[in-house]
Design an enzyme around this catalytic site. Structure first.
Site: not given
Length: 361
Positions: A71, A146
């Site tokens: 994460t 991302k």
């Protein structure tokens, strides 16, 4: 299952540790030496000091693990250099996969984002088969980072022979992040706005607890190489701001701001941030998203058993956390009249924390 969570002090990471512990798994966290671990230090989950730029620290932390939840990527539209953000997203993820290969970890669940699927000017719901516009893929900042992360991770994992699964959370709100972040910032920005503005477009709101539970589901049942949206309800911004107002007991939206107005306000906020050193309530990058619909379908995850709570419940839980914390000013707080749903969410969270504390004894 023995699992390592990188970025364990972040919003999703801190909730992942809690989900692992509640479900009886052995949880470990990886944090940097400078990380604020206030909300995870008392959990029965050992913390290792390391960094995604340091493969040796990653491999040590992963020793004996079955799964790694990665994460540790900046979710921010302000204060992070683009080159550094890209390096953390792309090179850091490659390092995690390489370390997993060395440590014999069978699966890595990578926290990506629903923004990699794009958004549109029409209220159309997207799924894992959609792709971002070329302009989005090439832009600097969080969205571009991302997209680049997913592409690089899929390619490198195939070469390394490591199973990866991609979690694509939508706008995740809730407790325990060491920083405010853009998602919870949606709530605090509205509370602090004296004009009580809303705007066109919309997004998908989800409770971060559900996102954390969804990550565990993907570790256990997700298809290797699969991408899974972890979201809840698709709402317009007007509906979201109205819901926040109702739950917080403050005034509902009075005006609909144009895209130009949002750009002007965001530019002023950035100037204020440069002068005061405090993060802006909104940035020009975020203002450029006004009028677009970030709406997504979590049907693929639902087929695995994913069952998120409603957006209203998600916002109530987030308000229960934020209203008592440092990100809501005293002046704002005294004018709030919290809905009973918010009080119930706070009581439920305290009860869950007491259960975790007993696990630690």
């Amino acid at each position: 299952m023995k699992a390592l969570v990188t970025g364990a002090n972040g919003l999703i990471g801190a909730n992942l540790l809690r989900s692992l512990i509640r479900k009886g798994h052995q949880a470990l966290g990886l944090v940097r030496a400078t990380s604020d671990v206030s909300y995870i230090s008392d959990l029965p989950a050992p913390l290792s000091i390391g960094d995604v730029t340091d493969i040796e620290s990653l491999a040590r932390a992963m020793s004996g693990c079955d799964v790694v939840f990665h994460t540790a990527v900046h979710f921010s539209y302000w204060g992070h250099d683009n080159a550094a953000m890209q390096a953390t997203a792309v090179d850091g993820t490659r390092n995690v996969i390489r370390a997993a290969q060395e440590a014999g970890v069978r699966r890595v669940v990578i926290t990506s984002s629903s923004v990699t699927l794009g958004a549109g000017l029409k209220p159309i719901v997207r799924n894992e088969g959609d792709v971002a516009d070329p302009d989005d893929a090439g832009q600097p900042g969080y969205v571009g980072a991302k997209i680049a992360q997913e592409i690089a991770a899929a390619d490198f994992a195939g070469k390394a022979g490591v199973e990866v699964v991609f979690a694509l959370p939508t706008m995740s709100v809730g407790a325990y992040g060491s920083a405010l972040g853009p998602s919870n910032g949606v709530i605090t920005s509205y509370l602090a706005d004296p004009l009580k503005l809303s705007w066109a477009g919309g997004c998908n709101i989800v409770a971060v607890q559900d996102v954390a539970d969804g990550h565990l589901l993907l570790a256990e049942r997700g298809a290797a190489g699969g991408r899974y949206i972890l979201g809840s309800e698709n709402l317009t911004w007007l509906a979201i701001h109205t819901m926040i107002a109702q739950l917080a007991g403050v005034e509902p939206p009075r005006h609909m701001a144009s895209a130009l107005t949002c750009q002007i306000i965001a530019a002023a906020e950035e100037v204020r941030a440069l002068v005061t050193g405090r993060a802006p309530l909104a940035t020009r990058t975020q203002a450029a998203m006004v009028g677009r619909y970030y709406w997504y379908d979590h049907g693929a995850a639902a087929a695995l058993g994913y069952r998120p709570q409603s957006a209203r419940d998600a916002l109530a839980g987030a308000l229960a956390w934020l209203s008592a914390g440092p990100h809501v000013s005293r002046e704002t707080r005294i004018n709030m009249r919290l809905d009973r749903k918010v009080h119930a969410a706070r009581a439920a969270r305290h009860a869950a924390e007491r259960t975790l504390e007993r696990e630690a004894v």
